[in-house]
Write a protein that holds these residues in place. Structure first.
Motif, PDB file in Angstrom:
ATOM      1  N   ALA A  46     -65.298 -20.635 -21.492  1.00 19.06           N
ATOM      2  CA  ALA A  46     -65.901 -21.314 -20.342  1.00 19.06           C
ATOM      3  C   ALA A  46     -67.185 -20.591 -19.951  1.00 19.06           C
ATOM      4  O   ALA A  46     -67.394 -19.424 -20.307  1.00 19.06           O
ATOM      5  CB  ALA A  46     -64.916 -21.305 -19.175  1.00 19.06           C
ATOM      6  N   TRP A  47     -68.048 -21.278 -19.200  1.00 16.42           N
ATOM      7  CA  TRP A  47     -69.308 -20.682 -18.746  1.00 16.42           C
ATOM      8  C   TRP A  47     -69.023 -19.694 -17.614  1.00 16.42           C
ATOM      9  O   TRP A  47     -68.139 -19.918 -16.792  1.00 16.42           O
ATOM     10  CB  TRP A  47     -70.262 -21.766 -18.244  1.00 16.42           C
ATOM     11  CG  TRP A  47     -70.731 -22.663 -19.346  1.00 16.42           C
ATOM     12  CD1 TRP A  47     -70.260 -23.906 -19.641  1.00 16.42           C
ATOM     13  CD2 TRP A  47     -71.753 -22.389 -20.304  1.00 16.42           C
ATOM     14  NE1 TRP A  47     -70.931 -24.426 -20.724  1.00 16.42           N
ATOM     15  CE2 TRP A  47     -71.862 -23.514 -21.149  1.00 16.42           C
ATOM     16  CE3 TRP A  47     -72.589 -21.309 -20.536  1.00 16.42           C
ATOM     17  CZ2 TRP A  47     -72.760 -23.592 -22.193  1.00 16.42           C
ATOM     18  CZ3 TRP A  47     -73.502 -21.386 -21.579  1.00 16.42           C
ATOM     19  CH2 TRP A  47     -73.578 -22.507 -22.397  1.00 16.42           C
ATOM     20  N   PHE A  48     -69.782 -18.609 -17.572  1.00 15.56           N
ATOM     21  CA  PHE A  48     -69.643 -17.604 -16.528  1.00 15.56           C
ATOM     22  C   PHE A  48     -70.998 -16.941 -16.315  1.00 15.56           C
ATOM     23  O   PHE A  48     -71.867 -17.011 -17.178  1.00 15.56           O
ATOM     24  CB  PHE A  48     -68.584 -16.550 -16.895  1.00 15.56           C
ATOM     25  CG  PHE A  48     -68.768 -15.958 -18.268  1.00 15.56           C
ATOM     26  CD1 PHE A  48     -69.587 -14.859 -18.468  1.00 15.56           C
ATOM     27  CD2 PHE A  48     -68.127 -16.511 -19.361  1.00 15.56           C
ATOM     28  CE1 PHE A  48     -69.774 -14.327 -19.734  1.00 15.56           C
ATOM     29  CE2 PHE A  48     -68.295 -15.983 -20.635  1.00 15.56           C
ATOM     30  CZ  PHE A  48     -69.121 -14.886 -20.821  1.00 15.56           C
ATOM     31  N   PRO A  49     -71.216 -16.289 -15.147  1.00 17.43           N
ATOM     32  CA  PRO A  49     -72.503 -15.635 -14.895  1.00 17.43           C
ATOM     33  C   PRO A  49     -72.693 -14.415 -15.795  1.00 17.43           C
ATOM     34  O   PRO A  49     -71.726 -13.719 -16.122  1.00 17.43           O
ATOM     35  CB  PRO A  49     -72.442 -15.229 -13.423  1.00 17.43           C
ATOM     36  CG  PRO A  49     -71.051 -15.436 -12.976  1.00 17.43           C
ATOM     37  CD  PRO A  49     -70.325 -16.231 -13.997  1.00 17.43           C
ATOM     38  N   ALA A  50     -73.928 -14.150 -16.164  1.00 19.41           N
ATOM     39  CA  ALA A  50     -74.236 -13.014 -17.045  1.00 19.41           C
ATOM     40  C   ALA A  50     -73.808 -11.696 -16.422  1.00 19.41           C
ATOM     41  O   ALA A  50     -73.495 -10.741 -17.137  1.00 19.41           O
ATOM     42  CB  ALA A  50     -75.737 -12.990 -17.358  1.00 19.41           C
ATOM     43  N   SER A  51     -73.765 -11.630 -15.098  1.00 16.84           N
ATOM     44  CA  SER A  51     -73.345 -10.398 -14.428  1.00 16.84           C
ATOM     45  C   SER A  51     -71.892 -10.045 -14.742  1.00 16.84           C
ATOM     46  O   SER A  51     -71.485  -8.896 -14.591  1.00 16.84           O
ATOM     47  CB  SER A  51     -73.541 -10.512 -12.915  1.00 16.84           C
ATOM     48  OG  SER A  51     -72.786 -11.590 -12.412  1.00 16.84           O
ATOM     49  N   ASP A  52     -71.092 -11.015 -15.214  1.00 12.89           N
ATOM     50  CA  ASP A  52     -69.698 -10.757 -15.573  1.00 12.89           C
ATOM     51  C   ASP A  52     -69.549 -10.120 -16.954  1.00 12.89           C
ATOM     52  O   ASP A  52     -68.451  -9.696 -17.312  1.00 12.89           O
ATOM     53  CB  ASP A  52     -68.887 -12.057 -15.545  1.00 12.89           C
ATOM     54  CG  ASP A  52     -68.637 -12.560 -14.138  1.00 12.89           C
ATOM     55  OD1 ASP A  52     -69.039 -11.872 -13.167  1.00 12.89           O
ATOM     56  OD2 ASP A  52     -68.042 -13.653 -14.000  1.00 12.89           O
ATOM     57  N   VAL A  53     -70.620 -10.067 -17.731  1.00 11.04           N
ATOM     58  CA  VAL A  53     -70.555  -9.457 -19.065  1.00 11.04           C
ATOM     59  C   VAL A  53     -70.650  -7.949 -18.874  1.00 11.04           C
ATOM     60  O   VAL A  53     -71.713  -7.416 -18.553  1.00 11.04           O
ATOM     61  CB  VAL A  53     -71.684  -9.954 -19.995  1.00 11.04           C
ATOM     62  CG1 VAL A  53     -71.599  -9.277 -21.356  1.00 11.04           C
ATOM     63  CG2 VAL A  53     -71.631 -11.457 -20.137  1.00 11.04           C
ATOM     64  N   GLY A  54     -69.540  -7.277 -19.028  1.00 13.58           N
ATOM     65  CA  GLY A  54     -69.480  -5.835 -18.793  1.00 13.58           C
ATOM     66  C   GLY A  54     -70.452  -5.062 -19.664  1.00 13.58           C
ATOM     67  O   GLY A  54     -70.451  -5.201 -20.888  1.00 13.58           O
ATOM     68  N   GLY A  55     -71.314  -4.287 -19.029  1.00 13.79           N
ATOM     69  CA  GLY A  55     -72.234  -3.411 -19.745  1.00 13.79           C
ATOM     70  C   GLY A  55     -73.520  -4.048 -20.229  1.00 13.79           C
ATOM     71  O   GLY A  55     -74.375  -3.351 -20.774  1.00 13.79           O
ATOM     72  N   LEU A  56     -73.696  -5.349 -20.044  1.00 16.31           N
ATOM     73  CA  LEU A  56     -74.893  -6.020 -20.572  1.00 16.31           C
ATOM     74  C   LEU A  56     -76.159  -5.494 -19.916  1.00 16.31           C
ATOM     75  O   LEU A  56     -77.100  -5.088 -20.601  1.00 16.31           O
ATOM     76  CB  LEU A  56     -74.786  -7.534 -20.389  1.00 16.31           C
ATOM     77  CG  LEU A  56     -75.997  -8.355 -20.842  1.00 16.31           C
ATOM     78  CD1 LEU A  56     -76.225  -8.190 -22.345  1.00 16.31           C
ATOM     79  CD2 LEU A  56     -75.798  -9.822 -20.505  1.00 16.31           C
ATOM     80  N   PHE A  57     -76.199  -5.467 -18.603  1.00 17.29           N
ATOM     81  CA  PHE A  57     -77.414  -5.034 -17.913  1.00 17.29           C
ATOM     82  C   PHE A  57     -77.577  -3.513 -17.986  1.00 17.29           C
ATOM     83  O   PHE A  57     -78.689  -3.009 -18.030  1.00 17.29           O
ATOM     84  CB  PHE A  57     -77.427  -5.540 -16.467  1.00 17.29           C
ATOM     85  CG  PHE A  57     -77.606  -7.035 -16.413  1.00 17.29           C
ATOM     86  CD1 PHE A  57     -78.869  -7.596 -16.452  1.00 17.29           C
ATOM     87  CD2 PHE A  57     -76.513  -7.881 -16.368  1.00 17.29           C
ATOM     88  CE1 PHE A  57     -79.049  -8.972 -16.439  1.00 17.29           C
ATOM     89  CE2 PHE A  57     -76.671  -9.257 -16.355  1.00 17.29           C
ATOM     90  CZ  PHE A  57     -77.942  -9.804 -16.389  1.00 17.29           C
ATOM     91  N   GLU A  58     -76.472  -2.803 -18.035  1.00 16.95           N
ATOM     92  CA  GLU A  58     -76.544  -1.344 -18.202  1.00 16.95           C
ATOM     93  C   GLU A  58     -77.126  -0.992 -19.565  1.00 16.95           C
ATOM     94  O   GLU A  58     -77.931  -0.084 -19.700  1.00 16.95           O
ATOM     95  CB  GLU A  58     -75.152  -0.706 -18.045  1.00 16.95           C
ATOM     96  CG  GLU A  58     -74.591  -0.800 -16.647  1.00 16.95           C
ATOM     97  CD  GLU A  58     -73.916  -2.144 -16.342  1.00 16.95           C
ATOM     98  OE1 GLU A  58     -73.867  -3.035 -17.231  1.00 16.95           O
ATOM     99  OE2 GLU A  58     -73.473  -2.318 -15.203  1.00 16.95           O
ATOM    100  N   ALA A  59     -76.708  -1.735 -20.604  1.00 10.48           N
ATOM    101  CA  ALA A  59     -77.221  -1.485 -21.961  1.00 10.48           C
ATOM    102  C   ALA A  59     -78.707  -1.797 -22.037  1.00 10.48           C
ATOM    103  O   ALA A  59     -79.452  -1.128 -22.757  1.00 10.48           O
ATOM    104  CB  ALA A  59     -76.453  -2.328 -22.979  1.00 10.48           C
TER     105      ALA A  59
END
Length: 137
Positions: A46-59
């Motif tokens: 299902a679709w979800f906000p990018a902020s829910d992808v653990g570690g994406l913005f930290e990486a």
């Protein structure tokens, strides 16, 4: 392999972009094309906000080391390896490394909510005025 998709609004039309490799997704975050509120999905989920992808913005904030051949200067993947242009065997300590500094600060600011950016900017302005006033004395 994991395939990522994102939703993009173009006018009143919602389009789906993908499949994207994880490295492409990370690159889009670094460029500011993906923000925390951007809708993503992984494979057929299902679709979800990018902020829910653990570690994406930290990486994206982590410094990406880029390696260059010491002989011909082209960008190469992490050593040890053979340069595809000049065919030189490059050991771990031989390649030139470049770590972009500004990128991390840009990504960190772009992933913050607008109010936090404004308050951080006002604090920075206040501090600059305070330091400038002390230097004049």
């Amino acid at each position: 392999m994991t395939a990522w998709f994102l939703q993009r609004m173009e006018g009143n039309v919602q389009t789906e972009v993908g499949p994207l490799r994880p490295s492409e997704l990370l690159s889009m975050v670094r460029k500011g094309e993906i923000k925390p509120e951007t809708r993503l999905r992984k494979n057929d989920s299902a679709w979800f906000p990018a902020s829910d992808v653990g570690g994406l913005f930290e990486a994206a904030v982590r410094q990406e080391v880029q390696y260059y051949c010491p002989s011909c200067g082209i960008r190469i993947s992490q050593p040890p390896r053979t340069c595809p242009r000049c065919l030189r065997d490059i050991g771990r300590g031989e390649a030139r490394e470049i770590k972009p500094e500004k990128l991390a600060a840009d990504v960190a600011l772009s992933s913050e909510p607008e109010e936090q950016k404004e308050s951080k900017q006002s604090v920075q302005n206040w501090l600059q005025k305070k330091v400038a006033g002390k230097q004049k004395k």
